[in-house]
Design a protein around this motif. Structure first.
Motif, PDB file in Angstrom:
ATOM      1  N   ALA A  99       2.494   9.795 -87.116  1.00  0.00           N
ATOM      2  CA  ALA A  99       3.864  10.162 -87.501  1.00  0.00           C
ATOM      3  C   ALA A  99       4.095  10.043 -88.995  1.00  0.00           C
ATOM      4  CB  ALA A  99       4.868   9.296 -86.744  1.00  0.00           C
ATOM      5  N   SER A 100       3.383   9.135 -89.651  1.00  0.00           N
ATOM      6  CA  SER A 100       3.611   8.936 -91.083  1.00  0.00           C
ATOM      7  C   SER A 100       2.776   9.871 -91.951  1.00  0.00           C
ATOM      8  CB  SER A 100       3.292   7.484 -91.453  1.00  0.00           C
ATOM      9  OG  SER A 100       1.952   7.168 -91.127  1.00  0.00           O
ATOM     10  N   LEU A 101       1.909  10.675 -91.338  1.00  0.00           N
ATOM     11  CA  LEU A 101       1.044  11.572 -92.104  1.00  0.00           C
ATOM     12  C   LEU A 101       1.756  12.876 -92.416  1.00  0.00           C
ATOM     13  CD1 LEU A 101      -2.279  11.158 -90.072  1.00  0.00           C
ATOM     14  CD2 LEU A 101      -1.673  10.016 -92.212  1.00  0.00           C
ATOM     15  N   PRO A 102       1.389  13.550 -93.517  1.00  0.00           N
ATOM     16  CA  PRO A 102       1.871  14.919 -93.732  1.00  0.00           C
ATOM     17  C   PRO A 102       1.375  15.823 -92.606  1.00  0.00           C
ATOM     18  CG  PRO A 102       0.890  14.011 -95.736  1.00  0.00           C
ATOM     19  CD  PRO A 102       0.566  13.061 -94.648  1.00  0.00           C
ATOM     20  N   VAL A 103       2.142  16.837 -92.294  1.00  0.00           N
ATOM     21  CA  VAL A 103       1.767  17.722 -91.183  1.00  0.00           C
ATOM     22  C   VAL A 103       0.412  18.378 -91.450  1.00  0.00           C
ATOM     23  CG1 VAL A 103       2.442  19.789 -89.911  1.00  0.00           C
ATOM     24  CG2 VAL A 103       4.176  18.130 -90.570  1.00  0.00           C
ATOM     25  N   SER A 104       0.129  18.642 -92.708  1.00  0.00           N
ATOM     26  CA  SER A 104      -1.142  19.288 -93.040  1.00  0.00           C
ATOM     27  C   SER A 104      -2.341  18.411 -92.713  1.00  0.00           C
ATOM     28  CB  SER A 104      -1.155  19.660 -94.526  1.00  0.00           C
ATOM     29  OG  SER A 104      -0.954  18.493 -95.311  1.00  0.00           O
ATOM     30  N   ASP A 105      -2.124  17.085 -92.644  1.00  0.00           N
ATOM     31  CA  ASP A 105      -3.226  16.168 -92.332  1.00  0.00           C
ATOM     32  C   ASP A 105      -3.432  15.981 -90.839  1.00  0.00           C
ATOM     33  OD1 ASP A 105      -3.465  15.934 -95.007  1.00  0.00           O
ATOM     34  OD2 ASP A 105      -2.727  13.875 -95.162  1.00  0.00           O
ATOM     35  N   ILE A 106      -2.483  16.466 -90.043  1.00  0.00           N
ATOM     36  CA  ILE A 106      -2.623  16.337 -88.582  1.00  0.00           C
ATOM     37  C   ILE A 106      -3.436  17.540 -88.107  1.00  0.00           C
ATOM     38  CG2 ILE A 106      -1.379  16.116 -86.404  1.00  0.00           C
ATOM     39  CD1 ILE A 106       1.005  15.063 -87.990  1.00  0.00           C
ATOM     40  N   THR A 107      -4.736  17.344 -88.027  1.00  0.00           N
ATOM     41  CA  THR A 107      -5.650  18.442 -87.686  1.00  0.00           C
ATOM     42  C   THR A 107      -6.148  18.300 -86.259  1.00  0.00           C
ATOM     43  OG1 THR A 107      -7.536  17.168 -88.506  1.00  0.00           O
ATOM     44  CG2 THR A 107      -6.390  18.588 -90.091  1.00  0.00           C
ATOM     45  N   ILE A 108      -6.800  19.356 -85.805  1.00  0.00           N
ATOM     46  CA  ILE A 108      -7.369  19.327 -84.458  1.00  0.00           C
ATOM     47  C   ILE A 108      -8.386  18.207 -84.344  1.00  0.00           C
ATOM     48  CG2 ILE A 108      -8.723  20.645 -82.790  1.00  0.00           C
ATOM     49  CD1 ILE A 108      -7.490  23.187 -83.976  1.00  0.00           C
ATOM     50  N   GLY A 109      -9.191  18.019 -85.366  1.00  0.00           N
ATOM     51  CA  GLY A 109     -10.197  16.963 -85.339  1.00  0.00           C
ATOM     52  C   GLY A 109      -9.578  15.582 -85.258  1.00  0.00           C
ATOM     53  N   LEU A 110      -8.489  15.360 -86.001  1.00  0.00           N
ATOM     54  CA  LEU A 110      -7.823  14.051 -85.967  1.00  0.00           C
ATOM     55  C   LEU A 110      -7.247  13.781 -84.586  1.00  0.00           C
ATOM     56  CD1 LEU A 110      -6.752  11.536 -87.451  1.00  0.00           C
ATOM     57  CD2 LEU A 110      -4.715  12.863 -88.046  1.00  0.00           C
TER      58      LEU A 110
END
Length: 1499
Positions: free
Chosen positions: A367-378
């Motif tokens: 939730a605290s990450l930028p949306v761009s950092d929320i990837t399929i791999g993560l």
């Protein structure tokens, strides 16, 4: 997919927001449901139309008529078998569980089972009260409903028939339906916080209702609360919405006539794939679709029900709010994620409990990450860590879908609150829940004041002043006191003293708050259960109808009438009755006032009041009375602290409460009123003590000052009327009374000096007597004599000497000089008595306050001594009448002799002034009551023994006088030792009695043997009776009397001094107003008084020593001094409260608890430095990423990149109110520049769901092998102007892309776009949907958005500014059924310049002029629009043109305003202030922001 054992999670609480609900049935379906909720609750409390059995009968008839169930009516054999190996229908039920008609051969058997055809609705057969066997006597409510039941019907059932109060908050708890493990501390925090928020705010908790997973956690939380709380804390409403077909042992709930109660067996071991109901829920709604074993049936109905409830309005105390809803998430699986996604999509705030596991932890960790950092791999990594063995069931498409949903959830951070135990200062779940609601409310589009008002209304409705202090009353918004008035009024009515205190701290002044309208509104909203309300209703019932139906019944003079009954006749009416022709006080019909944005509001009440109506004489007094009559202790205390005339106010409150307690039927309420009355008496004493210590003379002025605010009475009179003995016995008041008693004489004169001067008044010239005023010492003899003989102490002693002389003369006449013809001494007695009669008449008619003869008569006869005087005088007149008649001379003397006793008793009143004898006389009066009750007990023994003795000894005594002697007189004398001589037969003598009872002077002889001269009665029996009689009377009863006297003495002795000091006032007041001359010389004074009153018509006046009206300036100074000392008193009280041992122990305990919490948090934060370093490193990486993004963008702008790489028009919010949220948004912008609205999973106005496209898969260059978007093209009526559907490629070959195709321009502002398989590709990337959707054309769909603005001006014509910048106004329109405003633009017809929507709000003659304005306007934006209607093959591009009118007198602006006209009903058009908070479509907001930047205006 989750395994079948966990498919219960389909019902999972993962629910609540399952799908977008259809528009629910209107409220009008249910009779009377559109009444205000408060009136429903009130009527339910006051007039419950049904008793217990009658209510059950009513439910038994109402529910089957209105509530349905679903039943399979056609048996279609399924290929699957039941768990027991039986043949089942496609619905899941066996053949035996179907109706008889369902198993008969018919045309539908053998065909595919269709629930629409094979399932029918029938009246429900399961409802009533539910009791769980072996789990206590707690009774809940349940009902089986069809999945198609309207939400309005269920809501009506809950509020009207189940008796639930409308909630202030709706908490939807969702998560795992399977049992899961939580840390003990987190579990404890969650349970405590959830129940606390529900109990303090009056919320409903909605769960899945089963005894597993998160529902079990909620149930155990409620159980723990009910075990540890008292009855007064109230019940926590927990509603379980479960699927009927999945409930184990549901057969026990089936009762066609209702189960009252129905017993339910909770059997977890034998439930198999089914589930049991949780015993700790209070209400159950069991949703039926006619199937067995199918989970998730309840999700749509629960979603609709929650949405329906959240749209209802809760009105309390004039404040009306829509019921807020929050979703609380623990653990959970795929269904839970879907629930969260739907909740966020519909604007419902969610609280995620980190540490509970699975989905909750996945969202919490990213939730605290930028949306761009929320990837399929993560996401794949998080799923493998948190789902472990279930991870292998996740397919690639499922992971992509999860990534997309989580990105969308995190993108709406304003609706997402992560509760982390011990982190970020979070300690309580309840605070996190309420903060989430306020954060969501703050993020909604309201203009300034509306948004903050809404938040404050929520906090008041929840009664959470801690949330209001921390979240609302901050430096972020400056509250004006007038803005708080409506909410303050609501807090008063709702009895929320903490909020009243908060509002007072923030500048609300009660003198500005209380207008006549407000005060009347407050009395209209009295608690129906309060005694004052019923008294007011009686007054209204007695009021004759005026014949004016429009005028409201209740007026303030009605209130004044009841208050005068409580305060006494010594006060004038506080609110006078308006004279004929006066303008009525009330300006609008009060009962329909609400605080909302649609109807008449409390805010408008204040706006209307300011122009034509004044405030009351003393608003604080009015508010204090309103609180006191309802026995609201805390509220009244807060208001009293604001009062001006505080001593009089405290004494008046004491009087009102004591009077109300006499009539209060409820013992507890009566005791509370008396305790509160004592508290206010102590407050009056405390403030007066402070004043008396500071200045004795000014303090005594306060006592006798005429208070205009309290009905022209005095503090001393109020204390006397209220019988506040502690106050009157205060040393300062007694000193004042002593000063009045001594008149103008010094109080240190010895009594012997006064008596000596009375007997030899020439001694006054010698200086033996000293006066208070020095001038009297120097004056001549007559002035000193007048001052001496007018002093009450001298008048009193002169009257004592006169009265003793009267008694001596009266006794002399009765015993020595009572002649047939009255002697001179007897005539003197008659003259003397006539003077006494004249004095009593003067006292009766003495009316300085103009109360009226009847009131004065009632006051006169309320005194016992006055009754005794009147009785003695009347008895004397009777004796005198008999004495003057020769035949009745002796009876006259007897009567006068008895009258002498009454005159002697009058001496007791005279001696009450003595400090020694006065208290003893009070004790004697109290003991007389004990003697009365003792005589009742004694009479029982005396009569019983006397009758038995007389019957045993005497045979047929016929003489009444001798019967009385034998039964009563002799028995009574026996107590004192005069035992009859013949009772034991020892001193038996027949010579002392009459054998036949013929001798009137001898008693009849007892039963005897005349021949032997011996008694014939049983001596042994009479002796035993005598012994028993003496035992009980002499030993038992007399000792009881002594004990009663002793108890009374001890009880009264403690307060005797107070009682004597209190009663001393009456004597002092009597002799203070008495003529100085003693009887019979007082006749001269009466003659003078008669001349003044009758002949000269001089009105009576009260002496200023007991009632003094001050000048305004002097009174204002005195009250200011009193207020200052009241503040000292309150400060001292607060200090003493903190110094109490109990309070100090509590403070120490709180400090220890705080230390323990700090130690726990320290343990959790030991890794703090490492986390800080990581955070710093992340920040540096983010800065590098932003720099790289800026470099790339600069290169593209310099034509070093492809034009197709231009970024989309995405909504931005540079000035977010939440600083932390703004920072996060800015961090996300570089990597989240893809279109967002065009990838919403639910396509607007259609059932189509897009293929999920995460951020990283948006560009066409990114490989996305599993990308299989659905194809959708909506059918449109204007087929001429739209492209073909597009499923067949052949009709599309005629379309010329990237060129002007006839009247349609298919060129993009972003350059040439790619054509693939005959269809254009969206230049901004994938959207998850093929076709043209609801748009007209494949490729770009061009639109035009005019931005028509002008400067906002005040009444003087000056341009308004905010933060130095000028403020703009923009022309906006609103369509029917839309909550958002929009710019008046859109698509254009071929060959036309003006958009269709602009033409709809503009008269046709203005179209050419508008075209000219558009041609001269400035281009604000040109390019792609991130619109939810965009698809892979069709998208919207727009040109935004600014039309600005800088001059308010611009001719074109005036013509434009005159030509604005909404052609369609429901369409609104207006000028709206330009602000980031205005409720406008997001892409329009971005255009508006660019316009504001263009003009350097505020946004």
């Amino acid at each position: 997919m989750e395994p079948s054992a966990h498919r219960k999670a389909g019902s999972e609480q993962e629910d609540g927001f399952g799908v977008q609900p259809r528009r629910v049935t209107d409220l009008s379906m249910v009779p009377n449901l559109r009444r205000s909720n408060s009136s429903l609750c009130k009527s339910r409390r006051l007039q419950c139309p049904f008793g217990s059995s009658e209510k059950q009968e009513h439910l038994s008839s109402w529910i089957p008529e209105n509530i349905r169930k679903k039943e399979c009516v056609y048996f279609v054999e399924s290929s699957k078998l039941s768990d027991a190996g039986k043949v089942v229908c496609e619905c899941g039920y066996t053949r035996e569980q179907h109706l008889e008609e369902a198993t008969k051969p018919h045309a539908f058997q053998g065909k595919e089972w269709d629930p629409k055809k094979h399932v029918q609705e029938m009246p429900t057969d399961a409802f009533g009260d539910i009791v769980f066997s072996g789990l206590g006597q707690k009774v809940g409510k349940y009902v089986r409903v069809s999945q198609d039941t309207p939400s309005s019907m269920i809501y009506h059932l809950m509020t009207q028939h189940w008796g639930l109060d409308v909630p202030n908050l709706l908490i939807s708890v969702t998560g795992g339906a399977k049992n899961f493990n939580m840390k003990l501390r987190l579990k404890s925090i969650f349970r405590r916080g959830l129940v606390k928020v529900a109990q303090t705010t009056g919320a409903w908790i909605i769960t899945g209702g089963s005894h597993a997973g998160v529902m079990k956690q909620v149930g155990e939380a409620v159980r723990d609360f009910s075990l540890s709380s008292s009855y007064k804390d109230g019940e926590v409403i927990t509603i379980g919405v479960a699927t009927w077909g999945t409930i184990h042992n549901r057969e026990g709930l089936v009762h066609p006539k209702g189960g009252f109660p129905a017993e339910y067996v909770l059997d977890e071991e034998g439930q198999g794939n089914l589930t049991c109901l949780d015993s700790n829920h209070s209400h159950f709604i069991l949703v039926d679709d006619g199937t067995h074993g199918q989970y998730g049936v309840e999700i749509p109905l629960r979603t609709q029900l929650e949405k329906f409830i959240s749209e209802q309005t809760k009105e309390r105390g004039g404040v009306a709010i829509k019921i807020p809803i929050v979703c609380v998430v623990l653990e959970g699986g795929p269904g839970t994620l879907h629930t969260i996604y739907n909740a966020v999509t519909h604007g419902t705030p969610c609280v995620i409990v980190e540490g509970s596991g699975r989905v909750a932890d996945v969202i919490a960790q990213v939730a605290s990450l930028p949306v761009s950092d929320i990837t399929i791999g993560l996401i794949q990594q998080k799923l493998s860590e948190l789902f472990q063995e279930l991870f292998e069931n996740f397919t690639e498409s499922r992971i992509v879908e999860w990534t997309k949903k989580i990105q969308d959830i995190v993108r709406k951070r304003q609706l997402l609150t992560i509760f982390r135990e011990g982190k970020d200062g979070q300690q309580d779940v309840d605070v996190a829940i309420l903060q989430a609601l306020l954060k969501a409310s703050r993020s909604q589009d309201h203009f300034g004041q509306e948004n903050w008002d809404h938040q404050l209304k929520l906090a008041v409705a929840w009664n959470r002043v801690d949330i209001a202090r921390s979240e609302i009353f901050t430096d972020e918004w400056q509250w004006k006191p007038s803005d708080l008035h409506p909410t303050m009024t609501a807090a008063l009515i709702s009895n929320k003293p903490e909020f009243v205190k908060l509002f007072l701290e923030n500048g609300v002044r009660l003198k500005e708050l209380v207008t006549w309208d407000t005060l009347l509104y407050l009395y209209e909203n009295l608690e129906p259960s309060c005694l004052f309300h019923s008294k007011l209703q009686k007054v209204l019932a007695e009021e004759p109808l005026t014949g004016v139906p429009a005028a409201p019944r209740l007026q303030m003079y009605h209130v004044a009438q009841v208050l005068r009954e409580l305060l006494g006749d010594s006060t004038q009416p506080l609110y006078p009755r308006p004279r004929h022709g006066d303008r009525p006080r009330l300006s609008l019909p009060v009962p329909h006032i609400k605080l909302n944005m649609q109807g008449v509001s409390l805010r408008s009440l204040y706006k209307r009041s300011s122009g034509h109506i004044t405030f009351t004489m003393d608003p604080v007094r009015d508010l204090l009375i309103w609180a006191i009559v309802q026995n609201r202790q805390e509220l009244a205390g807060i208001i009293w602290a604001q009062s001006q005339d505080c001593i009089a106010a405290a004494l008046a409150c004491s009087k009102i409460l004591k009077e109300l307690s006499k009539e209060e039927e409820d013992t507890d309420s009566s005791e509370e009123m008396l305790a509160l009355a004592d508290e206010y008496e102590l407050r009056a004493i405390g403030v007066f003590t402070e004043c008396y210590r500071k200045d004795e003379e000014r303090a005594q002025k306060l006592l006798i000052r005429v208070s205009e605010a309290w009905g022209k009475t005095t503090c001393l009179q109020l204390a006397l009327d209220a019988k506040d003995m502690k106050f009157v016995s205060h040393g300062g008041i007694q000193a004042f009374l002593t000063k009045v008693w001594w008149g103008q004489l010094c109080v240190d004169n010895g009594l012997w000096r006064v008596i000596l001067c009375m007997l030899a008044f020439p001694l006054l010239l010698t200086g033996l007597i000293s006066f208070r005023e020095k001038r009297l010492q120097a004056l001549s003899g007559p002035a000193r004599a007048r001052a001496f003989f007018s002093a009450p102490v001298v008048v009193f002693h002169l009257n004592i000497l006169s009265y003793f002389a009267f008694l001596c003369l009266f006794a002399y006449v009765l015993m020595v000089d009572f002649q047939p013809t009255p002697s001179w001494s007897e005539c003197l007695i008659y003259l003397w008595l006539f003077s006494l009669v004249c004095e009593e008449t003067r006292q009766l008619f003495y009316d300085p306050d103009e109360c009226g003869l009847m009131k004065m008569a009632s006051l006169y006869f309320s005194d016992f001594w006055n009754k005794l005087d009147v009785g003695a005088i009347l008895l004397f007149i009777v004796g005198l009448t008999c004495r003057l008649i020769p035949a009745t001379l002796y009876p006259g003397r007897v009567i006068l002799s008895l009258d002498f006793i009454m005159f002697c008793l009058r001496l007791m009143h005279i001696f009450t002034v003595s400090k020694t004898l006065g208290p003893k006389i009070i004790i004697v009066k109290r003991m007389m009551k004990d003697v009365f009750f003792f005589l009742f007990l004694l009479a029982v023994w005396v009569v019983s023994f006397g009758v038995a003795k007389q019957a045993i000894l005497i045979h047929n005594e016929s003489r009444v006088d001798w019967i009385f002697r034998g039964v009563v007189y002799h028995s009574y004398l026996t107590i004192f030792g005069q035992i009859p001589a013949y009772i034991d037969g020892v001193n038996f003598d027949l010579a002392h009695c009459s054998p036949n009872g013929t001798d009137p002077y001898k008693p009849k002889c007892p039963e005897s043997d005349i021949t032997q001269q011996k008694p014939a009665f049983p001596e042994w029996l009479t002796v035993i009776l005598l012994c028993l009689y003496l035992l009980f009377t002499n030993i038992l009863l007399l000792n009881l009397l002594i004990a009663m006297f002793n108890y009374t003495f001890q009880q009264v002795q403690e307060h005797t001094d107070q009682i004597w000091k209190f009663q001393r006032h009456d004597l002092i007041e009597e002799y203070h107003g008495r003529p100085p001359a003693p009887p019979p010389l007082i006749l001269l004074s009466h003659l003078q008084l008669l001349v003044k009153r009758v002949v000269l018509k001089t009105p009576a006046k009260r002496h200023t020593q007991l009632k003094n009206k001050l000048e305004k300036n002097e009174e204002a100074a005195l009250l200011s001094w009193e207020i200052y000392l009241k503040e000292n008193y309150l400060h001292n009280q607060q200090y003493q409260h903190h110094q109490r041992p109990e309070q100090r122990i509590q403070d120490i305990s709180e400090k220890v608890d705080s230390m323990v919490e700090l130690l726990d948090m320290d343990r959790l934060k030991r890794s703090g430095p490492t986390e800080q370093r990581l955070a710093s490193l992340e920040e540096q990486v983010a800065q590098v990423a932003r720099s790289l993004h800026w470099i790339v963008r600069t290169l593209k702008d310099s034509n070093f990149g492809l034009a197709s790489g231009m970024s989309a028009l995405a909504p931005k919010a540079p000035d977010e109110p939440d600083a932390e949220l703004a920072v996060k948004r800015k961090e996300e912008e570089p990597g989240d520049g893809y279109h967002v609205n065009a990838r919403h999973l639910l396509y607007p106005s259609s059932p189509v769901t897009r293929f999920p496209v995460p951020n990283e898969k948006v560009p066409w260059e990114m490989e996305f092998l599993i990308y299989e978007p659905p194809f959708y093209t909506a059918e449109r009526k204007d087929t001429v102007l739209v492209d073909p559907v597009g499923e067949d490629s052949e009709p599309l070959t005629k379309i010329q892309y990237n060129a002007l195709d006839g009247p349609i321009d298919r060129r993009s502002f972003h350059g040439t776009y790619v054509i693939q398989d005959g269809l254009p590709l969206n230049p901004m990337g994938r959207t998850g949907l093929r076709g043209r959707g609801s748009l007209s054309c494949f490729g770009p769909n061009h639109m035009l958005h005019p931005v028509v603005t002008r400067w906002r001006r005040n009444q003087d014509g000056a341009i308004c500014r905010k933060s130095i910048k000028k403020m703009l106004e923009v022309l906006v329109v609103k369509r029917p059924l839309s909550e958002l405003w929009a710019l008046p633009g859109g698509s254009q017809e071929p060959g036309e310049m003006l958009p269709r929507k602009l033409k709809q709000v503009l008269l046709q003659e203005a179209w050419p002029e508008m075209e000219g304005l558009l041609q001269r306007g400035l281009e604000v934006y040109k390019g792609y629009v991130d619109d939810p209607r965009n698809t892979d093959n069709a998208w919207i591009e727009t040109v935004a043109i600014s039309i600005h009118f800088p001059d308010q007198n611009d001719v074109e602006l005036k013509r434009l305003n005159s030509h604005l006209h909404a052609c369609d009903l429901g369409v609104s058009i207006r000028w709206q202030v330009v602000d980031k908070r205005i409720p406008l479509y997001e892409n329009h907001k971005t255009i508006l922001q660019k316009t504001a930047i263009l003009f350097g205006a505020h946004y």
